[in-house]
Write an enzyme that holds these catalytic residues in place. Sequence first.
Site, PDB file in Angstrom:
ATOM      1  N   LYS A  34      -6.210   1.688  -0.040  1.00  0.00           N
ATOM      2  CA  LYS A  34      -6.186   0.256   0.246  1.00  0.00           C
ATOM      3  C   LYS A  34      -5.846  -0.493  -1.036  1.00  0.00           C
ATOM      4  O   LYS A  34      -6.415  -0.211  -2.098  1.00  0.00           O
ATOM      5  CB  LYS A  34      -7.555  -0.190   0.762  1.00  0.00           C
ATOM      6  CG  LYS A  34      -7.905   0.380   2.136  1.00  0.00           C
ATOM      7  CD  LYS A  34      -7.057  -0.243   3.232  1.00  0.00           C
ATOM      8  CE  LYS A  34      -7.530   0.220   4.602  1.00  0.00           C
ATOM      9  NZ  LYS A  34      -6.750  -0.431   5.683  1.00  0.00           N
ATOM     10  N   ASP A  71       1.237  -1.947  11.061  1.00  0.00           N
ATOM     11  CA  ASP A  71      -0.046  -1.771  11.746  1.00  0.00           C
ATOM     12  C   ASP A  71      -0.299  -3.063  12.529  1.00  0.00           C
ATOM     13  O   ASP A  71       0.097  -3.202  13.696  1.00  0.00           O
ATOM     14  CB  ASP A  71      -1.132  -1.478  10.689  1.00  0.00           C
ATOM     15  CG  ASP A  71      -2.565  -1.454  11.219  1.00  0.00           C
ATOM     16  OD1 ASP A  71      -2.794  -1.758  12.402  1.00  0.00           O
ATOM     17  OD2 ASP A  71      -3.503  -1.149  10.433  1.00  0.00           O
ATOM     18  N   GLU A  76       1.821   0.413   4.159  1.00  0.00           N
ATOM     19  CA  GLU A  76       1.421  -0.124   5.460  1.00  0.00           C
ATOM     20  C   GLU A  76       1.168  -1.629   5.370  1.00  0.00           C
ATOM     21  O   GLU A  76       0.441  -2.089   4.492  1.00  0.00           O
ATOM     22  CB  GLU A  76       0.143   0.617   5.900  1.00  0.00           C
ATOM     23  CG  GLU A  76      -0.346   0.311   7.299  1.00  0.00           C
ATOM     24  CD  GLU A  76      -1.552   1.197   7.677  1.00  0.00           C
ATOM     25  OE1 GLU A  76      -1.738   2.275   7.072  1.00  0.00           O
ATOM     26  OE2 GLU A  76      -2.318   0.791   8.555  1.00  0.00           O
ATOM     27  N   LYS A 100      -2.750   2.110  16.905  1.00  0.00           N
ATOM     28  CA  LYS A 100      -4.183   2.029  17.204  1.00  0.00           C
ATOM     29  C   LYS A 100      -4.257   1.554  18.649  1.00  0.00           C
ATOM     30  O   LYS A 100      -3.816   0.430  18.943  1.00  0.00           O
ATOM     31  CB  LYS A 100      -4.872   1.009  16.297  1.00  0.00           C
ATOM     32  CG  LYS A 100      -4.890   1.391  14.825  1.00  0.00           C
ATOM     33  CD  LYS A 100      -5.531   0.302  13.986  1.00  0.00           C
ATOM     34  CE  LYS A 100      -5.531   0.693  12.515  1.00  0.00           C
ATOM     35  NZ  LYS A 100      -5.949  -0.440  11.646  1.00  0.00           N
ATOM     36  N   LYS A 116      -4.798   7.628   2.124  1.00  0.00           N
ATOM     37  CA  LYS A 116      -4.342   6.242   2.214  1.00  0.00           C
ATOM     38  C   LYS A 116      -5.193   5.414   1.269  1.00  0.00           C
ATOM     39  O   LYS A 116      -6.422   5.494   1.299  1.00  0.00           O
ATOM     40  CB  LYS A 116      -4.469   5.781   3.660  1.00  0.00           C
ATOM     41  CG  LYS A 116      -4.284   4.300   3.895  1.00  0.00           C
ATOM     42  CD  LYS A 116      -4.027   4.036   5.381  1.00  0.00           C
ATOM     43  CE  LYS A 116      -4.998   3.030   5.950  1.00  0.00           C
ATOM     44  NZ  LYS A 116      -4.703   2.722   7.361  1.00  0.00           N
ATOM     45  N   SER A 136      -8.686   7.276   4.806  1.00  0.00           N
ATOM     46  CA  SER A 136      -8.365   5.934   4.349  1.00  0.00           C
ATOM     47  C   SER A 136      -9.441   5.527   3.353  1.00  0.00           C
ATOM     48  O   SER A 136     -10.606   5.398   3.725  1.00  0.00           O
ATOM     49  CB  SER A 136      -8.328   4.984   5.551  1.00  0.00           C
ATOM     50  OG  SER A 136      -8.208   3.647   5.119  1.00  0.00           O
ATOM     51  N   ASP A 144      -2.070   0.858   1.836  1.00  0.00           N
ATOM     52  CA  ASP A 144      -2.226  -0.091   2.957  1.00  0.00           C
ATOM     53  C   ASP A 144      -2.715  -1.420   2.399  1.00  0.00           C
ATOM     54  O   ASP A 144      -3.782  -1.491   1.777  1.00  0.00           O
ATOM     55  CB  ASP A 144      -3.235   0.462   3.978  1.00  0.00           C
ATOM     56  CG  ASP A 144      -3.367  -0.423   5.228  1.00  0.00           C
ATOM     57  OD1 ASP A 144      -2.673  -1.464   5.302  1.00  0.00           O
ATOM     58  OD2 ASP A 144      -4.158  -0.066   6.124  1.00  0.00           O
ATOM     59  N   GLY A 186      -7.151   4.188  12.452  1.00  0.00           N
ATOM     60  CA  GLY A 186      -8.567   4.149  12.796  1.00  0.00           C
ATOM     61  C   GLY A 186      -9.144   2.775  12.550  1.00  0.00           C
ATOM     62  O   GLY A 186      -8.559   1.966  11.820  1.00  0.00           O
TER      63      GLY A 186
HETATM   64  O1  OSB Z   1      -5.803  -1.282   8.310  1.00  0.00           O
HETATM   65  O2  OSB Z   1      -6.011   0.691   9.025  1.00  0.00           O
HETATM   66  C1  OSB Z   1      -6.527  -0.376   8.702  1.00  0.00           C
HETATM   67  C2  OSB Z   1     -10.338  -0.100   9.006  1.00  0.00           C
HETATM   68  C3  OSB Z   1     -10.650  -1.357   9.460  1.00  0.00           C
HETATM   69  C4  OSB Z   1      -9.639  -2.281   9.619  1.00  0.00           C
HETATM   70  C5  OSB Z   1      -8.320  -1.931   9.330  1.00  0.00           C
HETATM   71  C6  OSB Z   1      -7.997  -0.671   8.891  1.00  0.00           C
HETATM   72  C7  OSB Z   1      -9.035   0.258   8.692  1.00  0.00           C
HETATM   73  C8  OSB Z   1      -8.831   1.588   8.162  1.00  0.00           C
HETATM   74  C9  OSB Z   1      -9.905   2.594   8.522  1.00  0.00           C
HETATM   75  O3  OSB Z   1      -7.941   1.895   7.403  1.00  0.00           O
HETATM   76  C10 OSB Z   1      -9.416   3.923   8.894  1.00  0.00           C
HETATM   77  C11 OSB Z   1     -10.519   4.756   9.496  1.00  0.00           C
HETATM   78  O4  OSB Z   1     -11.003   4.439  10.601  1.00  0.00           O
HETATM   79  O5  OSB Z   1     -10.880   5.747   8.865  1.00  0.00           O
HETATM   80 MG    MG Z   2      -3.816  -0.678   8.336  1.00  0.00          MG
END
Ligand code: OSB
Ligand code: MG
Length: 375
Positions: free
Chosen positions: A166, A241, A216, A265, A164, A138, A191, A293
């Site tokens: 952001k 999510d 996402e 999660k 992924k 991510s 995401d 994660g």
């Molecule tokens: O939206 O998946 C998410 C981290 C903190 C809060 C939200 C998200 C995330 C990640 C991190 O995408 C993924 C990782 O732990 O590598």
């Molecule tokens: Mg997410």
Amino acid sequence: MICVDQIVLREIRLALKEPFKISSGAVTERRIMLLELRDATGAACWSECVAGESPNYSSETIDTAWLAIEAYVAPRVLGVAFDAPGDVHAALERDFRGHQMAKAALEMGIWGVAATQAGLPLAKFIGGVRKKIPVGISLGIQASPGALADKATAAIAEGYRKVKIKIEPGRDIEFVRAARLALPNAELMADANNAYTLDDAATLAQLDDLDLMMIEQPLAHDDIVRHAELQRRLKTAICLDESITSLERAQDMVTLGAGRIINIKPGRVGGFASSLAIHDYCEQKRVPVWCGGMLESGIGRAYNVALASLSNFTLPGDLSPSRRYWEQDIVSPEWRMSADGMMDVPLARAGLGVDIDLQLIEDITVRRAVLRPQA
Ligand code: OSB
Ligand code: MG
């Protein structure tokens, strides 16, 4: 039977190798709550609470979770005999709203204790079937499309099976397009962490040309209905999510067509029993799931890897190896990814399958509490 008679809560500080930025906030150093559970028979296990420092992902924070565990979650568990770890979730839901991450930290720890007691690796104990798991990365929001394309290219070269990206308004289409141009065949997804509204549907529809596996959580953190409307307007699959906080919300998503994939999660849904229920429901409905994660330490990672060994976790999870986040993880061996983007499920020993680096944890502990049954 399982009966927890002591819980040690700790807050540790762990600096990220590089800041992680999502649409709703950035983090440079993790404040992580760890739990050390001890069963009356002497079996012990560690777990991790995934709540962050600020309430930008969900309403929970490490500080609300600490309070919730001390005042409400631990008293429902300490000195109470459960026939099986699967019974804990219901006991924590009865007349006790919200606080999923606080509940999950303890509930998952009890699954860990139970696996240890049973002499089974956690993955086997919960019915996992995979020996290794495909890993995705991510990538936080980058300064420019070119910087993102470079990071994505490096990640694919390292072996990651999914990237992924952001996104947020103004840093979306051009960023994802740059990654797609650099990586014509890679598994890419975006995401948004709730950064859009239905008014942005036309912008989001531009992502349809970029051949993404999924987008996402584009809309509000607790929304289902508007996601259903958006899904009708997009070719790309929506993955939820934040909105999926329970089995019931997963059912709502499927019933209303609000998405086609779920990021599970365990912290967000209240723990393993709820994760297993969502997994089984999705499998039956042919909805693929993957493990998300929350920038976990190696202790939280152990739970995520065990969960991702279940049969319907068919897509790569956000399960980066320790080195991606930390100079030094708090477990050994550290979590590793092979050159072909796979992570081994530890199957050689009972419980989490990693050793806890107690000395390091002591060194970085900033707060500690010992909880025992009320006399
Ligand atoms: O939206 O998946 C998410 C981290 C903190 C809060 C939200 C998200 C995330 C990640 C991190 O995408 C993924 C990782 O732990 O590598
Ligand atoms: Mg997410």
